[in-house]
Write a protein that holds these residues in place. Sequence first.
Motif, PDB file in Angstrom:
ATOM      1  N   VAL A  23     -13.308   2.058  86.441  1.00  0.00           N
ATOM      2  CA  VAL A  23     -13.898   3.182  87.152  1.00  0.00           C
ATOM      3  C   VAL A  23     -15.397   3.058  86.982  1.00  0.00           C
ATOM      4  CG1 VAL A  23     -14.032   5.681  87.353  1.00  0.00           C
ATOM      5  CG2 VAL A  23     -11.891   4.607  86.666  1.00  0.00           C
ATOM      6  N   GLY A  24     -16.097   2.918  88.108  1.00  0.00           N
ATOM      7  CA  GLY A  24     -17.538   2.697  88.059  1.00  0.00           C
ATOM      8  C   GLY A  24     -18.326   3.859  88.624  1.00  0.00           C
ATOM      9  N   LEU A  51     -16.549   2.337  83.156  1.00  0.00           N
ATOM     10  CA  LEU A  51     -17.818   1.647  82.969  1.00  0.00           C
ATOM     11  C   LEU A  51     -18.927   2.624  82.583  1.00  0.00           C
ATOM     12  CD1 LEU A  51     -17.647  -0.763  86.043  1.00  0.00           C
ATOM     13  CD2 LEU A  51     -16.988  -1.218  83.691  1.00  0.00           C
ATOM     14  N   GLN A  52     -19.992   2.092  82.002  1.00  0.00           N
ATOM     15  CA  GLN A  52     -21.094   2.940  81.541  1.00  0.00           C
ATOM     16  C   GLN A  52     -21.840   3.601  82.682  1.00  0.00           C
ATOM     17  OE1 GLN A  52     -23.492   0.477  79.031  1.00  0.00           O
ATOM     18  NE2 GLN A  52     -22.201   0.817  77.248  1.00  0.00           N
ATOM     19  N   CYS A  54     -20.599   5.010  85.224  1.00  0.00           N
ATOM     20  CA  CYS A  54     -19.781   6.066  85.842  1.00  0.00           C
ATOM     21  C   CYS A  54     -20.451   7.414  85.602  1.00  0.00           C
ATOM     22  CB  CYS A  54     -18.372   6.056  85.251  1.00  0.00           C
ATOM     23  SG  CYS A  54     -17.270   7.253  86.015  1.00  0.00           S
ATOM     24  N   ASP A  55     -20.535   8.227  86.666  1.00  0.00           N
ATOM     25  CA  ASP A  55     -21.187   9.532  86.574  1.00  0.00           C
ATOM     26  C   ASP A  55     -20.364  10.534  85.763  1.00  0.00           C
ATOM     27  OD1 ASP A  55     -23.282   8.564  88.100  1.00  0.00           O
ATOM     28  OD2 ASP A  55     -22.388   9.234  89.992  1.00  0.00           O
ATOM     29  N   ASP A  56     -19.040  10.438  85.821  1.00  0.00           N
ATOM     30  CA  ASP A  56     -18.164  11.363  85.097  1.00  0.00           C
ATOM     31  C   ASP A  56     -17.956  10.859  83.671  1.00  0.00           C
ATOM     32  OD1 ASP A  56     -17.865  12.741  87.499  1.00  0.00           O
ATOM     33  OD2 ASP A  56     -16.080  11.591  88.049  1.00  0.00           O
ATOM     34  N   ASN A  57     -17.645  11.782  82.755  1.00  0.00           N
ATOM     35  CA  ASN A  57     -17.328  11.322  81.402  1.00  0.00           C
ATOM     36  C   ASN A  57     -15.855  10.912  81.350  1.00  0.00           C
ATOM     37  OD1 ASN A  57     -15.733  13.607  80.929  1.00  0.00           O
ATOM     38  ND2 ASN A  57     -17.358  14.684  79.838  1.00  0.00           N
ATOM     39  N   CYS A  58     -15.474  10.267  80.278  1.00  0.00           N
ATOM     40  CA  CYS A  58     -14.133   9.682  80.164  1.00  0.00           C
ATOM     41  C   CYS A  58     -13.027  10.736  80.217  1.00  0.00           C
ATOM     42  CB  CYS A  58     -14.020   8.869  78.887  1.00  0.00           C
ATOM     43  SG  CYS A  58     -15.087   7.428  78.888  1.00  0.00           S
ATOM     44  N   ASP A  59     -13.281  11.917  79.643  1.00  0.00           N
ATOM     45  CA  ASP A  59     -12.267  12.977  79.671  1.00  0.00           C
ATOM     46  C   ASP A  59     -11.965  13.420  81.097  1.00  0.00           C
ATOM     47  OD1 ASP A  59     -12.019  13.069  76.890  1.00  0.00           O
ATOM     48  OD2 ASP A  59     -13.724  14.439  76.711  1.00  0.00           O
ATOM     49  N   GLY A  78     -12.742   5.501  73.198  1.00  0.00           N
ATOM     50  CA  GLY A  78     -13.971   4.912  73.734  1.00  0.00           C
ATOM     51  C   GLY A  78     -14.020   5.079  75.237  1.00  0.00           C
ATOM     52  N   HIS A  79     -14.135   3.980  75.941  1.00  0.00           N
ATOM     53  CA  HIS A  79     -14.176   3.998  77.404  1.00  0.00           C
ATOM     54  C   HIS A  79     -12.893   3.433  77.998  1.00  0.00           C
ATOM     55  CE1 HIS A  79     -18.373   5.203  77.837  1.00  0.00           C
ATOM     56  NE2 HIS A  79     -18.610   4.470  76.756  1.00  0.00           N
TER      57      HIS A  79
END
Length: 97
Positions: A23-24, A51-52, A54-59, A78-79
């Motif tokens: 997810v980018g 990916l770093q 990505c505008d959204d956070n992992c949650d 992590g990611h």
Amino acid sequence: MLTGKQKRFLRSKAHHLDPIFQVGKGGVNENMISQINDVLEKRELIKVSVLQNCDDNCDEVAEQLSNGAHAEVVQLIGHTIVLYKESKEHKQLVLPS
């Protein structure tokens, strides 16, 4: 809903898997959810990498993917997100009760 014992079992199975999807910057979209649904039907257990850029956070990404694909989030570390969805035709994993 998965029990703790089932999640531990699935985490052990997912340990050796490589992430299939990334997810980018574009985030989660309908096409990605459709593809993840298809792969989950065949494999039941997958890893998704966030990916770093990505505008959204992992949650948020994990919640969007699990709601869109009607899958369970097994682990978020992590990611990396581990998703599980029981297959209707290609059952491979037998969960402990």
